[in-house]
Design an enzyme around this catalytic site. Structure first.
Site, PDB file in Angstrom:
ATOM      1  N   LYS A 203      -0.504 -17.542 -12.067  1.00  0.00           N
ATOM      2  CA  LYS A 203      -0.040 -18.008 -10.752  1.00  0.00           C
ATOM      3  C   LYS A 203      -0.673 -17.061  -9.740  1.00  0.00           C
ATOM      4  O   LYS A 203      -0.155 -15.980  -9.451  1.00  0.00           O
ATOM      5  CB  LYS A 203       1.494 -17.951 -10.694  1.00  0.00           C
ATOM      6  N   GLY A 256       2.126  -6.844  -7.332  1.00  0.00           N
ATOM      7  CA  GLY A 256       2.535  -7.299  -6.001  1.00  0.00           C
ATOM      8  C   GLY A 256       3.512  -6.308  -5.397  1.00  0.00           C
ATOM      9  O   GLY A 256       3.524  -5.126  -5.760  1.00  0.00           O
ATOM     10  N   SER A 257       4.342  -6.797  -4.506  1.00  0.00           N
ATOM     11  CA  SER A 257       5.222  -5.896  -3.754  1.00  0.00           C
ATOM     12  C   SER A 257       6.407  -5.439  -4.607  1.00  0.00           C
ATOM     13  O   SER A 257       6.808  -6.113  -5.561  1.00  0.00           O
ATOM     14  CB  SER A 257       5.730  -6.618  -2.509  1.00  0.00           C
ATOM     15  N   GLU A 279       3.253  -3.771 -11.518  1.00  0.00           N
ATOM     16  CA  GLU A 279       2.304  -2.933 -10.761  1.00  0.00           C
ATOM     17  C   GLU A 279       2.600  -3.190  -9.290  1.00  0.00           C
ATOM     18  O   GLU A 279       2.219  -4.224  -8.744  1.00  0.00           O
ATOM     19  CB  GLU A 279       0.852  -3.330 -11.088  1.00  0.00           C
ATOM     20  N   CYS A 313      -3.478  -1.111  -2.627  1.00  0.00           N
ATOM     21  CA  CYS A 313      -2.190  -0.540  -3.059  1.00  0.00           C
ATOM     22  C   CYS A 313      -2.249   0.970  -3.236  1.00  0.00           C
ATOM     23  O   CYS A 313      -1.287   1.662  -2.937  1.00  0.00           O
ATOM     24  CB  CYS A 313      -1.749  -1.208  -4.352  1.00  0.00           C
ATOM     25  N   GLU A 410       5.285   0.875   3.184  1.00  0.00           N
ATOM     26  CA  GLU A 410       3.890   0.525   2.952  1.00  0.00           C
ATOM     27  C   GLU A 410       3.453  -0.325   4.157  1.00  0.00           C
ATOM     28  O   GLU A 410       3.879  -1.470   4.292  1.00  0.00           O
ATOM     29  CB  GLU A 410       3.830  -0.296   1.658  1.00  0.00           C
TER      30      GLU A 410
HETATM   31  P1  NAD Z   1       3.896 -10.258  -3.091  1.00  0.00           P
HETATM   32  O1  NAD Z   1       4.861  -9.500  -3.932  1.00  0.00           O
HETATM   33  O2  NAD Z   1       4.380 -10.893  -1.868  1.00  0.00           O
HETATM   34  O3  NAD Z   1       3.213 -11.430  -3.956  1.00  0.00           O
HETATM   35  C1  NAD Z   1       2.544 -11.161  -5.154  1.00  0.00           C
HETATM   36  C2  NAD Z   1       2.552 -12.428  -5.995  1.00  0.00           C
HETATM   37  O4  NAD Z   1       3.899 -12.720  -6.343  1.00  0.00           O
HETATM   38  C3  NAD Z   1       2.016 -13.665  -5.282  1.00  0.00           C
HETATM   39  O5  NAD Z   1       1.290 -14.456  -6.195  1.00  0.00           O
HETATM   40  C4  NAD Z   1       3.291 -14.377  -4.855  1.00  0.00           C
HETATM   41  O6  NAD Z   1       3.129 -15.764  -4.712  1.00  0.00           O
HETATM   42  C5  NAD Z   1       4.191 -14.064  -6.032  1.00  0.00           C
HETATM   43  N1  NAD Z   1       5.629 -14.173  -5.755  1.00  0.00           N
HETATM   44  C6  NAD Z   1       6.267 -14.042  -4.569  1.00  0.00           C
HETATM   45  N2  NAD Z   1       7.594 -14.250  -4.735  1.00  0.00           N
HETATM   46  C7  NAD Z   1       7.791 -14.506  -6.046  1.00  0.00           C
HETATM   47  C8  NAD Z   1       8.937 -14.784  -6.845  1.00  0.00           C
HETATM   48  N3  NAD Z   1      10.150 -14.851  -6.315  1.00  0.00           N
HETATM   49  N4  NAD Z   1       8.766 -14.976  -8.167  1.00  0.00           N
HETATM   50  C9  NAD Z   1       7.546 -14.896  -8.733  1.00  0.00           C
HETATM   51  N5  NAD Z   1       6.420 -14.661  -8.027  1.00  0.00           N
HETATM   52  C10 NAD Z   1       6.542 -14.447  -6.704  1.00  0.00           C
HETATM   53  O7  NAD Z   1       2.698  -9.246  -2.837  1.00  0.00           O
HETATM   54  P2  NAD Z   1       1.414  -9.503  -1.943  1.00  0.00           P
HETATM   55  O8  NAD Z   1       1.858  -9.429  -0.526  1.00  0.00           O
HETATM   56  O9  NAD Z   1       0.665 -10.673  -2.437  1.00  0.00           O
HETATM   57  O10 NAD Z   1       0.510  -8.223  -2.320  1.00  0.00           O
HETATM   58  C11 NAD Z   1       0.620  -7.024  -1.703  1.00  0.00           C
HETATM   59  C12 NAD Z   1       1.481  -6.076  -2.527  1.00  0.00           C
HETATM   60  O11 NAD Z   1       0.907  -5.898  -3.825  1.00  0.00           O
HETATM   61  C13 NAD Z   1       1.539  -4.692  -1.938  1.00  0.00           C
HETATM   62  O12 NAD Z   1       2.849  -4.200  -2.032  1.00  0.00           O
HETATM   63  C14 NAD Z   1       0.597  -3.882  -2.833  1.00  0.00           C
HETATM   64  O13 NAD Z   1       0.845  -2.510  -2.858  1.00  0.00           O
HETATM   65  C15 NAD Z   1       0.850  -4.519  -4.145  1.00  0.00           C
HETATM   66  N6  NAD Z   1      -0.265  -4.258  -5.084  1.00  0.00           N
HETATM   67  C16 NAD Z   1      -0.057  -3.389  -6.122  1.00  0.00           C
HETATM   68  C17 NAD Z   1      -1.094  -3.103  -7.004  1.00  0.00           C
HETATM   69  C18 NAD Z   1      -0.896  -2.186  -8.175  1.00  0.00           C
HETATM   70  O14 NAD Z   1      -1.727  -2.211  -9.079  1.00  0.00           O
HETATM   71  N7  NAD Z   1       0.164  -1.391  -8.218  1.00  0.00           N
HETATM   72  C19 NAD Z   1      -2.348  -3.705  -6.816  1.00  0.00           C
HETATM   73  C20 NAD Z   1      -2.521  -4.580  -5.747  1.00  0.00           C
HETATM   74  C21 NAD Z   1      -1.454  -4.850  -4.893  1.00  0.00           C
END
Ligand code: NAD
Length: 508
Positions: A203, A256-257, A279, A313, A410
């Site tokens: 996804k 993600g976040s 992550e 990130c 962040e």
């Molecule tokens: P996000 O958490 O908003 O979304 C990430 C993914 O999760 C997207 O595909 C989104 O559609 C999905 N998602 C959202 N709500 C969901 C739910 N309820 N259930 C399942 N999936 C869901 O993050 P973002 O804004 O896309 O990315 C930025 C964030 O990612 C920042 O916090 C960044 O630090 C982090 N990040 C971390 C790493 C790492 O390796 N630690 C790497 C890259 C980005």
């Protein structure tokens, strides 16, 4: 469905290829990849993907929902339970992963452009960073496919049984990725899961899903069997949530976040106790000592916070600098920011592209404004760039206290918070400044004194410590501590998320 033009882009000007790619993308019909077929999403819903450089529509993608996730998970389970993939000799899986790496490498110019257009990042940073790093990671995992093994512990010679353990693929992996490094995140997770013999449902981030779709096409082209790689685009709240709630998914690998990571962990617990790898976000400290190469440090610190417009990130975003070189470092960082060329990612001259969306830019502005109102001082930037697209000025903030939002949250924009520390501060005191965060993804040190460096490496609470510049590498474990998540990606340690151990005592 073919989302890229047929030429491989060599020798073409990026602007000409860009226009050609835009035309091809405008023709793409929204589809999900299930069991080897590109098909319309069950409910027929779609989402628009914008070019962050000007807000124009790049493509229309499928907005998959629970029904699509159900079909995709069923296909992945069939491919896992009955299909050839987990039963193939590991060398055959390896050969297909090597073939996938070759296929991506052949069209790396187009892939970089697609990613740059979708996520907004500068073409140069994608072409020199994410794409080759992703290919190296894929090849690394192709190599690991033949080296995944259990163990036979030493036993007494006269034992009447044999003890050993097997390492087996865990099953169906749900892969959920963010928009800030969409190609790299998808490819690394897919490579690890497939090397381990798992099947996957991806996804991708709804704001930047195009490279994931292209990776899906290439998986089919190189002969990875139907049902092994399934892709359902859509929103996190609908498609993502359905994937983490699904009882037939065995592991979710999420990047993600932190906020969404916490929801995923709760949903995993409430559904089928599926394994999760998280992550998550970061607020990484950079420690600069007076004996450091200040020119190099300033250039690297600014480069890291700007190459993805601050949306990396692991970027160092809280800079702590020894007071005697505070002014000198600030001057150099300001000069480095002045030299950053800002523009649409696909232009060869661009160092820094736009942020991903108007919403992300507004969120960053709100955090910065809140801290300015509380007494932080903006030395440079601190505002959006006027005109089309979601550009933000490289920003230097000083006089922030540890409790301010710019110090704790962040920001995910090209903004650095710079704070001096006393020349006489001990490594423990400096580490305490760095560790004063809910996050623990990465930490950077700029210093020449090896004693200080060694001491700090041990004291810093982070999944990664980078000394005197550089980034991660495909073979180095990557992941966080504290609220940056848990689990590690890359190398053989990354495989453990996708394998299960079965202990055997065989009596005779
Ligand atoms: P996000 O958490 O908003 O979304 C990430 C993914 O999760 C997207 O595909 C989104 O559609 C999905 N998602 C959202 N709500 C969901 C739910 N309820 N259930 C399942 N999936 C869901 O993050 P973002 O804004 O896309 O990315 C930025 C964030 O990612 C920042 O916090 C960044 O630090 C982090 N990040 C971390 C790493 C790492 O390796 N630690 C790497 C890259 C980005």
């Amino acid at each position: 469905m073919n989302i890229v033009v047929t030429k491989h882009g060599e020798g073409q000007e990026s602007t000409a290829l860009h226009d050609e790619l835009r035309r091809a993308l405008a023709e793409v019909r929204p589809a999900v990849l299930i069991d080897g077929n590109w098909q319309a999403p069950a409910a027929g819903n779609s989402l628009e993907v914008d070019d962050p450089a000007d807000g124009s529509r790049v493509a229309t993608i499928a907005a998959g929902d629970e029904q699509d996730i159900d079909l995709a998970v069923a296909a992945a389970q069939r491919a896992f339970q009955l299909g050839p993939w987990p039963r193939l000799p590991a060398s055959r899986r390896a050969a297909m992963l090597f073939a996938l790496a070759d296929a991506i490498e052949r069209e790396q110019a187009e892939m970089a452009l697609l990613e740059s257009m979708d996520a907004g990042h500068s073409l140069r940073s994608i072409a020199n960073g994410d794409v080759p790093l992703g290919i190296r990671s894929l090849r690394d995992y192709a190599g690991w496919a033949t080296k995944i093994a259990g163990e036979t512990p030493m036993q007494p010679a006269d034992t009447t049984c044999m003890d050993y353990f097997l390492r087996e693929p865990i099953g169906v992996a749900g892969i959920i990725t963010p928009w800030n490094a969409p190609f790299l995140m998808v490819l690394q997770k897919v490579a690890t899961a497939l090397a381990a013999g798992c099947t996957v449902v991806i996804k991708p981030a709804e704001l930047a899903p195009l490279s994931a779709l292209r990776i899906g096409q290439l998986c089919l082209e190189v002969g990875i069997p139907a049902g092994v790689v399934n892709i359902v685009t859509g929103t996190g709240a609908v498609a993502g949530q359905a994937l983490v709630d699904h009882p037939d998914v065995n592991v979710v690998s999420f990047t993600g976040s932190t906020a969404v990571g916490k929801r995923i962990m709760a949903a995993a617990a409430e559904s089928n106790l599926k394994r999760v790898v998280l992550e998550l976000g970061g607020k990484s400290p950079v420690l600069v000592f007076a004996d450091a190469d200040l020119d190099k440090a300033a250039k690297a610190i600014v480069g890291e916070i700007t190459f993805k417009s601050g949306q990396y990130c692991a970027a160092g975003s809280r800079v702590f600098v020894q007071r005697s070189v505070y002014a000198a470092l600030l001057d150099r960082m300001q000069a480095a920011m002045d030299r950053i060329s800002i523009g649409p990612g696909h232009l060869a001259t661009t160092d820094m592209g736009p942020m991903i969306s108007a919403a992300q830019r507004m969120r960053a502005q709100e955090i910065i404004d809140h801290s300015i109102a509380a007494g932080a001082v903006v030395q440079r930037g601190g505002h959006a760039r006027s005109g089309p697209g979601y550009f933000y000025e490289p920003t230097l903030i000083t006089h922030a206290t540890p409790g301010m939002r710019v110090s704790r949250e962040e920001i995910f924009a090209p903004a650095l918070v710079v704070t001096p520390f006393d020349d006489a501060a001990s490594p423990h005191e400096v580490a305490a400044l760095a560790n004063d965060s809910a996050y623990g993804l990465s930490a950077k040190i700029w210093a020449r004194d090896i004693g200080t460096v060694h001491c700090l490496i041990r004291l810093l609470q982070a999944g990664q410590v980078i000394v005197n510049g550089g980034g991660g590498e495909a073979t180095l474990p990557f992941g966080g501590v504290k609220q940056s998540g848990f689990g590690r990606e890359n190398g053989h340690v990354g495989l453990s998320a996708f394998t299960e151990i079965k202990a055997v005592r065989l009596g005779y």
